[in-house]
Motif scaffolding. Structure first.
Motif, PDB file in Angstrom:
ATOM      1  N   MET A   1       0.472  -1.184  -0.135  1.00 27.91           N
ATOM      2  CA  MET A   1       0.444  -0.133  -0.060  1.00 27.91           C
ATOM      3  C   MET A   1       0.960   1.614  -0.139  1.00 27.91           C
ATOM      4  O   MET A   1       1.473   1.356   1.057  1.00 27.91           O
TER       5      MET A   1
ATOM      6  N   LYS B   1      -0.457   4.168   0.128  1.00 25.24           N
ATOM      7  CA  LYS B   1      -1.073   4.931   1.215  1.00 25.24           C
ATOM      8  C   LYS B   1      -1.154   4.240   2.411  1.00 25.24           C
ATOM      9  O   LYS B   1      -2.180   2.985   2.481  1.00 25.24           O
ATOM     10  N   GLU B   2      -0.911   4.150   3.970  1.00 22.10           N
ATOM     11  CA  GLU B   2      -1.172   3.740   4.983  1.00 22.10           C
ATOM     12  C   GLU B   2      -2.711   3.413   5.612  1.00 22.10           C
ATOM     13  O   GLU B   2      -4.202   4.124   4.717  1.00 22.10           O
ATOM     14  N   ASP B   3      -3.278   2.226   5.328  1.00 20.29           N
ATOM     15  CA  ASP B   3      -4.444   1.545   5.688  1.00 20.29           C
ATOM     16  C   ASP B   3      -5.667   1.756   4.199  1.00 20.29           C
ATOM     17  O   ASP B   3      -6.635   1.198   4.619  1.00 20.29           O
ATOM     18  N   GLU B   4      -4.508   1.915   3.149  1.00 15.28           N
ATOM     19  CA  GLU B   4      -5.253   2.008   1.824  1.00 15.28           C
ATOM     20  C   GLU B   4      -5.408   0.738   1.493  1.00 15.28           C
ATOM     21  O   GLU B   4      -4.597   0.626   0.676  1.00 15.28           O
ATOM     22  N   THR B   5      -6.197  -0.446   1.820  1.00 11.54           N
ATOM     23  CA  THR B   5      -6.004  -1.439   1.397  1.00 11.54           C
ATOM     24  C   THR B   5      -6.624  -1.717  -0.498  1.00 11.54           C
ATOM     25  O   THR B   5      -6.906  -3.375  -0.972  1.00 11.54           O
ATOM     26  N   SER B   6      -7.034  -1.242  -0.830  1.00 14.02           N
ATOM     27  CA  SER B   6      -7.820  -1.484  -1.793  1.00 14.02           C
ATOM     28  C   SER B   6      -8.019  -0.260  -2.608  1.00 14.02           C
ATOM     29  O   SER B   6      -7.853   0.674  -2.170  1.00 14.02           O
ATOM     30  N   GLY B   7      -7.763  -0.475  -3.797  1.00 13.39           N
ATOM     31  CA  GLY B   7      -7.603   0.796  -4.922  1.00 13.39           C
ATOM     32  C   GLY B   7      -6.072   1.305  -5.257  1.00 13.39           C
ATOM     33  O   GLY B   7      -5.113   0.532  -6.250  1.00 13.39           O
ATOM     34  N   GLU B   8      -6.350   2.049  -6.209  1.00 13.76           N
ATOM     35  CA  GLU B   8      -4.992   2.518  -6.683  1.00 13.76           C
ATOM     36  C   GLU B   8      -4.030   2.590  -6.624  1.00 13.76           C
ATOM     37  O   GLU B   8      -2.748   1.853  -6.683  1.00 13.76           O
ATOM     38  N   ASN B   9      -3.768   2.820  -5.461  1.00 15.06           N
ATOM     39  CA  ASN B   9      -2.822   2.686  -4.306  1.00 15.06           C
ATOM     40  C   ASN B   9      -1.613   1.496  -4.041  1.00 15.06           C
ATOM     41  O   ASN B   9      -0.893   1.598  -2.897  1.00 15.06           O
ATOM     42  N   THR B  10      -2.863   0.480  -4.459  1.00 16.38           N
ATOM     43  CA  THR B  10      -2.339  -1.264  -3.843  1.00 16.38           C
ATOM     44  C   THR B  10      -1.974  -1.949  -4.939  1.00 16.38           C
ATOM     45  O   THR B  10      -2.780  -1.546  -5.792  1.00 16.38           O
TER      46      THR B  10
ATOM     47  N   ASP C   1      -0.227  -6.996   9.692  1.00 13.04           N
ATOM     48  CA  ASP C   1       0.481  -5.652   8.969  1.00 13.04           C
ATOM     49  C   ASP C   1       1.966  -5.307   9.535  1.00 13.04           C
ATOM     50  O   ASP C   1       2.604  -5.347  10.354  1.00 13.04           O
TER      51      ASP C   1
END
Length: 215
Positions: A130, A132-141, A170
């Motif tokens: 990731m 971004k911290e704690d962003e577990t889905s989406g374009e930043n993962t 984590d």
């Protein structure tokens, strides 16, 4: 000409796999034609760092023969001090995957990195990285089969820029900071050739190299 020296490969990690990953990352750099990439052995580190290359990439554990009864390590007291002085005087260092594993936690080198490998669960597993911290889905993962490094990190005195999550929990996967006149970056992925050539990993490694070379 920009000089990058890389110490890659050990008992657990294939040097040729790491070379393929590193060369692919370097090929992404806009100034790639002006980069002189050299591979060195641990016996050459002192001599080479005395020449003050632009970037030193360490992808090698400290233990030379980790499965033997009597284990030898390559990071001597002299080298331990030399790597720190090299960065203080304007060089940059990237500890890549194994390059933060197996070193004495009170060594100058680990103090320079401000973090170190603790353990990884057995074998390979699906690891989500990731941006971004704690962003577990989406374009930043993104997710790949990898060793998930669990680390200790002095988060107060560095900038964490990559996180990981997997079946075992984590962890942090990347961080960077200035040190003296130079720069230091730690990047935990990846263990396999396929992982190192993964589009996302390869692009991130290229970004780390570019950051380290920017003065």
């Amino acid at each position: 000409m920009i000089t990058i020296v890389a110490l890659l490969g050990d008992y657990w990690h294939n040097a040729e796999d790491a070379m393929a990953g590193l060369e692919s990352a370097v090929s992404r750099l806009p100034n790639r034609k002006n980069i002189n990439l050299q591979y060195i052995t641990h016996e050459e580190v002192l001599t080479v760092l005395n020449e003050q290359p632009d970037l030193f990439i360490n992808g090698k554990i400290d233990q030379l023969n980790p499965t033997d009864d009597k284990v030898y390590t390559w990071l001597t007291d002299e080298l331990d001090k030399k790597i720190v002085s090299y960065v203080e005087n304007g060089g940059s260092a990237i500890a890549w995957h194994a390059g933060m594993a197996g070193y004495k936690t009170d060594s100058n080198y680990i103090q320079l990195l401000r973090g170190y490998f603790d353990y990884h669960p057995p074998g390979l597993q699906e690891v989500t990285y990731m941006l971004k911290e704690d962003e577990t889905s989406g374009e930043n993962t993104f997710t790949l089969s990898d060793e998930q490094y669990f680390v200790h990190c002095d988060v107060v005195n560095t900038e964490v820029d990559l996180w990981s999550t997997g079946a075992d929990g984590d962890s942090l996967a990347g961080w960077k900071h200035p040190f003296g006149e130079g720069k230091v970056c730690c990047f935990t992925p990846a263990h396999t050739k396929e992982g190192m050539l993964n589009e996302n990993i390869n692009r991130l490694l290229a970004e780390k190299i570019s950051w380290a070379l920017t003065k």
